[in-house]
Design a protein around this motif. Structure first.
Motif, PDB file in Angstrom:
ATOM      1  N   GLN A   1       0.832   4.333  -2.611  1.00 41.70           N
ATOM      2  CA  GLN A   1       0.722   5.731  -2.199  1.00 41.70           C
ATOM      3  C   GLN A   1       1.847   6.567  -2.792  1.00 41.70           C
ATOM      4  OE1 GLN A   1       0.501   6.025   2.077  1.00 41.70           O
ATOM      5  NE2 GLN A   1      -1.489   5.015   2.199  1.00 41.70           N
TER       6      GLN A   1
ATOM      7  N   TYR B   1      -2.805  17.503  -1.355  1.00 40.30           N
ATOM      8  CA  TYR B   1      -3.787  16.931  -0.431  1.00 40.30           C
ATOM      9  C   TYR B   1      -4.604  18.037   0.235  1.00 40.30           C
ATOM     10  CZ  TYR B   1      -5.509  13.789   3.285  1.00 40.30           C
ATOM     11  OH  TYR B   1      -6.294  13.055   4.132  1.00 40.30           O
TER      12      TYR B   1
ATOM     13  N   GLN C   1      -5.974   6.121  -7.752  1.00 34.71           N
ATOM     14  CA  GLN C   1      -5.058   4.990  -7.690  1.00 34.71           C
ATOM     15  C   GLN C   1      -5.505   3.883  -8.627  1.00 34.71           C
ATOM     16  OE1 GLN C   1      -3.540   3.545  -3.768  1.00 34.71           O
ATOM     17  NE2 GLN C   1      -4.589   1.646  -4.282  1.00 34.71           N
TER      18      GLN C   1
ATOM     19  N   SER D   1       1.349   9.693  -5.284  1.00 34.00           N
ATOM     20  CA  SER D   1       1.950  10.993  -4.957  1.00 34.00           C
ATOM     21  C   SER D   1       2.741  11.538  -6.138  1.00 34.00           C
ATOM     22  CB  SER D   1       2.867  10.862  -3.735  1.00 34.00           C
ATOM     23  OG  SER D   1       2.153  10.485  -2.590  1.00 34.00           O
TER      24      SER D   1
ATOM     25  N   ALA E   1      -2.632   9.514   4.738  1.00 35.98           N
ATOM     26  CA  ALA E   1      -1.821  10.360   3.871  1.00 35.98           C
ATOM     27  C   ALA E   1      -1.588  11.726   4.465  1.00 35.98           C
ATOM     28  CB  ALA E   1      -2.507  10.502   2.518  1.00 35.98           C
TER      29      ALA E   1
ATOM     30  N   GLN F   1       0.826  -1.204   0.000  1.00 34.00           N
ATOM     31  CA  GLN F   1       0.000   0.000   0.000  1.00 34.00           C
ATOM     32  C   GLN F   1       0.863   1.259   0.000  1.00 34.00           C
ATOM     33  OE1 GLN F   1      -3.157   0.343  -0.620  1.00 34.00           O
ATOM     34  NE2 GLN F   1      -2.914   2.561  -0.496  1.00 34.00           N
TER      35      GLN F   1
END
Length: 359
Positions: free
Chosen positions: A81, A149, A315, A85, A342, A77
């Motif tokens: 991520q 974000y 994703q 990003s 995150a 995972q």
């Protein structure tokens, strides 16, 4: 955690030293073939060499996250991520990128100064094959993603409806109970250094003794000054006055919401130690009595959920395929819900506040 605001050089160096042992564990779990592709996605791929360097960098910035990254069931995972990003930061505004560049320049200087005075840090950089240029590049990825974000979260928050806010409130209305209570914390560890103050057994024993003293008419002000390790309340008789229950960590919050009013309850265990509590008053807050700040918090909660859903969809669009070599499963079990989110998290303090602040 190394925050991206100003930090004293000494604290930076101390964090670097603390990270060296962790990095040795992460990078020492078997030498891998350099350049082996461990993940592919639409538009690119990630090699074990790149991700190992990112893990080494992360250990300097956020040791908790780096430890999770070393656990096999979480590693996939984190790779996803990292890919998300790298892709999404291409949408960050020029103004935000300028701020990232400024922060990266400060980080670069701190890192270079730290390497000059800390042999262990210099050796770590060499052993992990992490150059200053690599570290700065990873810093920019993380910093730019934080900008993305935050911006996306604000965008989604602006679209949250009154109905969605009400639905969120109905999930945990007791979070908005207004509570006045007193507590004396018998801490098990120092929140600043993590040094042990008392064993769990000794802390519980003392908490029970304090409870007996209070039930016998002991003075809260005197006993809090003598025994409490909560700096936020020990000088005020352990008082937390008219606070929303939702600001506290789960165990403390539950006691604040359920404990009999006016009675000194049994010691309550939290991550900070044992709390001897007395709830003095508790009043429910109906939805139509919420203040703007309350609704803003609920709106943020809704937006955070929407943001998580959005990132999951992004994703999925990338068609990420991770091919990690088989690794032995560690004996300590972990659940996905325990992995870091995150968004940046606050570090704990001796206060039972969930946000890390006392009031």
């Amino acid at each position: 955690m190394l925050h991206r605001n100003r930090m004293s050089y000494r604290r930076f160096a101390m964090l670097m030293l603390a990270a060296v042992m962790l990095v040795a564990i992460i990078s020492g779990c078997g030498k891998k073939e350099e350049g082996k592709v461990i993940a592919s996605y639409t538009g690119g791929e990630i090699t074990d060499k790149e991700f190992d360097k990112y893990a080494a960098f992360t250990a300097l910035m956020n040791q908790q996250k780096a430890m999770y990254m070393s656990i096999p069931q979480f590693k996939e995972q984190f790779i996803k991520q990292f890919i998300v990003s790298k892709v999404l930061i291409k949408e960050v505004s020029k103004d935000n990128l300028k701020e990232v560049d400024t922060a990266a320049a400060t980080f670069k200087k701190q890192l270079e100064d730290g390497m000059k005075s800390t042999p262990e840090l210099k050796e770590h950089m060499k052993t992990s094959k992490l150059t200053v240029k690599d570290a700065v590049a990873f810093f920019k990825i993380d910093a730019a993603f934080e900008k993305y974000y935050t911006t996306k979260g604000e965008e989604l928050k602006a679209k949250v409806t009154e109905e969605e806010i009400k639905t969120e409130f109905d999930k945990n209305p007791s979070d908005f109970n207004v509570v006045t209570l007193r507590h004396i914390l018998i801490g098990t560890s120092d929140p600043s250094t993590n040094a042990q103050l008392k064993s769990d057994e000794d802390a519980l024993k003392l908490a029970k003794e304090v409870k007996v003293k209070l039930e016998a008419g002991g003075d809260w002000n005197a006993l809090a000054k003598e025994y409490s390790t909560d700096p936020s309340s020990k000088e005020t008789g352990g008082l937390y006055e008219k606070q929303k229950a939702g600001v506290w960590v789960p165990e403390f919050k539950e006691a604040a919401n359920k404990q009999e009013i006016g009675k000194v309850g049994d010691p309550v265990r939290t991550q900070f130690g044992y709390h001897v509590m007395k709830v003095e008053s508790r009043e429910a807050t109906p939805y139509d009595k919420l203040v703007k700040e309350d609704k803003d918090k609920l709106s943020v909660a809704v937006a955070t959920t929407l943001l998580g859903d959005f990132l999951t969809k992004e994703q999925d669009k990338l068609g990420i395929k991770v091919t990690l070599p088989a690794e032995p499963t560690p004996t300590a079990s972990g659940s996905p819900s325990a992995s870091p989110s995150a968004s940046p998290s606050a570090s704990p303090s001796a206060s039972p506040s969930a946000s890390g602040s006392s009031k």
